[in-house]
Each structure stands twice: as structure tokens, then as C-alpha cells.
Design a protein around this motif. Structure first.
Motif, PDB file in Angstrom:
ATOM      1  N   HIS A   1       0.891  -1.281  -0.008  1.00 54.70           N
ATOM      2  CA  HIS A   1      -0.044   0.014   0.038  1.00 54.70           C
ATOM      3  C   HIS A   1       0.808   1.339  -0.168  1.00 54.70           C
TER       4      HIS A   1
ATOM      5  N   HIS B   1       0.942   4.458   1.368  1.00 55.36           N
ATOM      6  CA  HIS B   1       0.365   5.457   2.192  1.00 55.36           C
ATOM      7  C   HIS B   1       0.587   6.851   1.962  1.00 55.36           C
TER       8      HIS B   1
ATOM      9  N   TRP C   1       4.843   6.674   2.541  1.00 55.05           N
ATOM     10  CA  TRP C   1       5.575   5.683   2.694  1.00 55.05           C
ATOM     11  C   TRP C   1       4.942   4.313   2.267  1.00 55.05           C
TER      12      TRP C   1
ATOM     13  N   HIS D   1       3.861   0.064   2.692  1.00 55.89           N
ATOM     14  CA  HIS D   1       3.943  -0.968   3.448  1.00 55.89           C
ATOM     15  C   HIS D   1       2.684  -2.128   3.211  1.00 55.89           C
TER      16      HIS D   1
ATOM     17  N   HIS E   1      -0.523  -4.643   3.496  1.00 52.11           N
ATOM     18  CA  HIS E   1      -2.023  -4.182   3.881  1.00 52.11           C
ATOM     19  C   HIS E   1      -2.863  -5.529   3.917  1.00 52.11           C
TER      20      HIS E   1
ATOM     21  N   HIS F   1      -6.595   6.633   9.848  1.00 54.48           N
ATOM     22  CA  HIS F   1      -5.972   6.829   8.611  1.00 54.48           C
ATOM     23  C   HIS F   1      -7.007   6.760   7.577  1.00 54.48           C
TER      24      HIS F   1
ATOM     25  N   HIS G   1      -7.435   6.339   3.315  1.00 55.05           N
ATOM     26  CA  HIS G   1      -6.550   6.264   1.993  1.00 55.05           C
ATOM     27  C   HIS G   1      -6.905   7.570   0.982  1.00 55.05           C
TER      28      HIS G   1
ATOM     29  N   HIS H   1      -4.535   3.185  12.692  1.00 54.35           N
ATOM     30  CA  HIS H   1      -3.110   2.720  12.169  1.00 54.35           C
ATOM     31  C   HIS H   1      -2.425   1.682  13.268  1.00 54.35           C
TER      32      HIS H   1
HETATM   33 CU1  C2O Z   1      -0.498   3.096   6.410  1.00 57.27          CU
HETATM   34 CU2  C2O Z   1      -4.185   1.814   5.287  1.00 57.27          CU
HETATM   35  O1  C2O Z   1      -2.316   2.232   5.875  1.00 57.27           O
END
Ligand code: C2O
Ligand code: CU
Length: 490
Positions: free
Chosen positions: A105, A107, A143, A145, A147, A402, A404, A458
Motif C-alpha cells: 500500500h 500510504h 511511505w 507497507h 496491508h 488513517h 486512504h 493505524h
Molecule cells: Cu499505512 Cu491503510 O495504511
């Protein structure tokens, strides 16, 4: 409710959350800070900048001669730093060389839902995924990472994470420190656990999820950074799975913040500390004098701990950690003054709010009373309209929130205007216990009625437990349709 939480968190597993801990004065800063390599890229025939990431298992020596099993992108721990410019089209060829599925993902990135790398864009072992999109947002520190639903905490804790830096012309014109690894430094902060001989081991677990008792930066234990410029830009990323930090300098000098998640603030802000919950970023400038040494610390004073709630110790409250020692050379390259004005941030007009939604973060890791269901679209948003999201942390412990695809603004916190450090562009916020946050968001450009984006806590264990929901961005009048899943419209 608090009693219920504790029962819920600890019933049946017989473990307790870590109490107040500290590494202050105990860290030997004896290892040069590792700087993640810049990702190589090629430009293909139509001008797209193409990167390659390979998620793989390996071993890492956090302590020389002691191997720990870790995961990384293109290496054994963390991943290279991707850099792109506003206006570029990028593609990332992601290969999964692990023996289980994962996702990647982006971010903080504004991009089509199918390219987002959330739980629906699963990459099976020995397969590849090649999302591509146009970079159309401000210079910022983003960044990437995994998911994968239910596995995000584990995949990130093993080492899958990296930085994605965006530049633009305006940012370049400011003359901020910008030489990667020299005066523009990625600072990826994670907590970890190590055995006495230096092998990485699993962290203690509490209500927040895994909490390690030692910090690593860019995968380095006991890091020092030698600088030869009088002005240094630190791009701080809290890539920890659960722990929040309040970053300060050991000699009490102010922390000079210039940017938050989505880009530059209007003007630098001098702070006593910068608080980052998991997923949040901060760009900070540090001015040094010849030969000096100063330590970046995370210090949860009782005052800050009080803000993070009555069970603050479960989130690492009441603690002071040594993070990174900065060592200035005897001769320093001079740097120009920092511009007094960094950016222009245009406020949304509340009169344009088309829709108000409420999100209640509750005990048992639910949002609005529901745990995440991959087959259910929770919210349907009309593209290019202004939304107000009222996020209430209805629990007595800290969470984060968080969203998206978007950079948003905080309109109010507990009914008052946000402080300057929270007045810029954000994609992740720390939510204090029993506090309401009013966010203004505008989802633009991309619609997809059957591929949702995510919003979630998060703290990755909470996310894995289901503290996450799905929203689709659609054309006016269109309704969301979850292909192959049950679909429940609110
Ligand atoms: Cu850093 Cu839905 O994520
Ligand atoms: Cu949470």
C-alpha cells in the motif's frame, strides 16, 4: 468501559502490558545510521518511471555476527526509498518472493483504488503486481507497507516498509536541505525487542498490540548520524506497529517542524515536541553548531501521557527513549535561512460541505459498531464533493485514524481549532481518548464503484482485528457494488 477493555485485551492470554520503560542514557550510539538506498528506476518508452520492489525473506544482523530472520524489499530489512516528482507517471513492479500472500500500500498517495495496494490487491507468492499512476500531489514524505487483511502488523513488524518521497518545483525553489542521505535524512522509527545477545525477538503484547522496549532507526540499533551541513532535514516516519512518540531534543531546543503527512506547513512551527502515532510523518529541521552532539529522544512527560489517556503505559506512555545521536562535524557547510513562508494552504469552505459522516471508534475494535468485512462497502462517497467526517474516539485509550487516497484537513479537535502543527495536510491522526475530530476531505479524480479504499486505526493490531472500514468513490448518482461480495449500504 475501561474495565471491559482490559478484560478484553488480557483475558485468556495471561500477559500484561509493559509498564513505563526507558532507554535514556543507556543507548550506546555506536553504529552509523543506515540510510536506505535510493530505489533505482528506469524510464520506459512512454515516459513512465518504473521501479521494482521484491518482497523477500532474509536475515539481518542488528548486532554484528548475530543473524535475525527478517523480511525486506530488495534486501533483508525495510526497503529502498522511492523518489518521484509531481507530474510524473510511475509504475512499481512488485514481486512477492515470500511464501505467503502480501500487498503493498502506498500510504498517503492519491491514486486509483485498484492501485492502492489495500487488502483487495493481494499479491500471491511468486506473482507480481504492477500498479501505475500519475503523481499529482504536493512534495511530501509518504511511505509504503503491506496491508494484507489480518496480517498487516506481522508483515510490517518483520520489516516490510519503506519511504516514498515526492518533490515538486515549489519545494525545490525554497532551497531546503535536499541532498538525500547528506542533509535530507530518512528517519524511520520502529520499536523492537532484542535478546541479550542481540537477536530480534517478538515484542511484548498489550492492548495496543506489540510494543518493543528498544528503538531502531532505519533498522539500526544505537544509531548516530554524522552531519557536515549546519542545517539538516529529518524526515521522521513512525513505522512502528503500535507505539506513539513525542520527539524532542535532549538539550531542550525546540523542534522545528516544516511539514506533516501531506506536505509543507504554511510556515515553520517551533514546538516543544512532535507527536507521531503509527503511520504519521513529520519533517523537522535541525540547525547544528560545529562539533556539537544532540540526541533525538522520545519523551512522554506525564503531561503528554495524560493526553494519551489513563492507560498511557500500554501505548508506551511515561517513557523516555533515546532515538538517534546527531554529531556535527568541526567544519560545517553553511545553509541559507529557512524561508518564513513555506507553502500556501487554501482552506476548504465549510459552506461546500455536501455530506457529513460519523465514525465512532469503539471498544472491541469496531467502527460504527462493525468490524471490517471485505465484502461490505461501508460508505459511498461522491467524487469531487466536500465531505465532513466526524471521528470520535469513544474509548478511553488512544487510537489513530488513517484515510486512504486523500490528504485532509483537521477542522476541529474537541470543538476547537487545531494547533499549527495539525493545521496542514494530514492523512493519519492520533486520536486522544474520548475526543472528537472533525475532518474535511475531498476525494478527487478517481472513481471505482467496485473497488473500495480503506479507513482504519493505524495501530496495526487494531486494524488486523477489524478496526477498519471500506469506502468507494463514485460518480454522482452511481452506487457502489462490491463484486463477488455481500454489500450493505448505509
Ligand atoms: Cu499505512 Cu491503510 O495504511
Ligand atoms: Cu486503534
Amino acid at each position: 468501559a475501561a474495565g471491559g477493555l482490559v478484560t478484553l485485551a488480557f483475558a485468556g492470554c495471561g500477559i500484561v502490558g509493559p509498564g513505563p520503560i526507558s532507554t535514556e542514557g543507556e543507548v550506546d550510539f555506536d553504529t552509523p545510521l543506515a540510510i536506505p538506498p535510493l530505489a533505482e528506476s528506469t524510464i520506459d518508452a512512454d515516459g513512465t518511471r518504473v521501479f521494482a520492489l521484491d518482497a523477500r525473506a532474509g536475515t539481518t544482523e542488528f548486532e554484528p555476527g548475530v543473524a535475525s530472520d527478517t523480511w525486506g524489499f530488495n534486501g533483508s530489512y525495510l526497503g529502498p526509498t522511492l523518489v518521484a516528482d509531481r507530474g510524473e507517471r510511475v509504475r512499481v513492479d512488485v514481486t512477492n518472493s515470500l511464501d505467503e500472500p502480501t500487498t503493498v500500500h502506498w500510504h498517503g498517495m492519491h491514486l486509483p483504488a485498484e492501485m492502492d495496494g489495500g487488502p483487495h490487491q493481494m499479491i500471491d507468492p511468486d506473482t507480481a503486481w504492477s500498479p501505475e499512476w500519475d503523481i499529482d500531489q504536493q512534495a511530501s514524505t509518504l511511505w509504503y507497507h503491506p496491508h494484507l487483511h489480518g496480517e498487516t502488523e506481522d508483515h510490517v513488524a518483520r520489516g516490510l516498509a519503506g519511504m516514498f518521497m515526492l518533490h515538486d518545483e515549489h519545494e525545490r525553489s525554497l532551497g531546503l536541505p535536499g541532498e538525500y542521505g547528506v542533509d535530507d535524512i530518512p528517519v524511520i522509527v520502529q520499536d523492537s525487542g532484542f535478546s541479550a545477545d542481540g537477536e530480534q525477538e517478538s515484542k511484548q503484547r498489550g492492548y495496543a498490540g506489540g510494543l518493543g522496549d528498544e528503538l531502531i532507526v532505519n533498522g539500526t540499533r544505537g544509531p548516530f548520524l554524522e552531519v557536515s551541513d549546519e542545517l539538516v532535514r529529518l524526515r521522521m516516519l513512525n513505522a512502528s506497529t503500535a507505539r506513539s512518540y513525542a520527539f524532542t531534543w535532549s538539550d531542550g531546543r525546540p523542534v522545528d517542524l516544516i511539514a506533516t503527512d501531506g506536505g509543507l506547513l504554511e510556515a515553520p512551527v517551533s514546538l516543544d515536541h512532535v507527536r507521531l502515532s503509527p503511520g504519521e510523518r513529520a519533517e523537522v529541521l535541525l540547525r547544528v553548531t560545529p562539533g556539537e552532539r544532540v540526541v533525538l529522544q522520545s519523551k512522554m512527560t506525564s503531561e503528554i501521557a495524560a493526553l494519551v489517556g489513563p492507560v498511557a503505559d500500554m501505548n508506551g506512555g511515561n517513557d523516555t527513549f533515546d532515538v538517534l545521536e546527531v554529531r556535527a562535524a568541526e567544519t560545517l557547510d553553511p545553509a541559507p535561512a529557512v524561508p518564513a513562508r513555506l507553502n500556501t494552504i487554501t482552506d476548504f469552505d465549510p459552506a461546500d460541505i455536501a455530506t457529513t459522516r460519523r465514525f465512532e471508534l469503539s471498544d472491541s475494535f469496531e467502527i460504527n459498531g462493525d468490524a471490517m468485512d471485505m465484502g461490505r462497502i461501508d460508505e459511498t462517497v461522491t467524487v469531487d464533493t466536500l465531505e465532513r467526517w466526524v471521528v470520535e474516539n469513544a474509548t478511553q485509550v488512544p487510537h489513530s485514524f488513517h484515510v486512504h487516497d486523500v490528504q485532509f484537513r483537521i477542522a476541529s479537535i474537541g470543538g476547537t481549532a487545531p494547533p499549527p502543527e495539525l493545521a496542514g495536510w494530514k492523512d493519519t491522526i492520533f486520536t486522544e481518548p474520548e475526543t472528537e475530530y472533525e475532518l474535511l476531505l475531498r476525494f478527487e479524480d478517481y472513481t471505482d464503484a467496485d473497488t473500495p479504499y480503506m479507513y482504519h486505526c493505524h495501530l496495526l493490531w487494531h486494524e488486523d482485528q477489524g478496526m477498519m472500514g471500506q469506502f468507494a468513490v463514485v460518480e454522482p448518482g452511481q452506487s457502489a457494488t462490491m463484486t463477488g461480495g455481500t454489500h450493505d449500504e448505509h
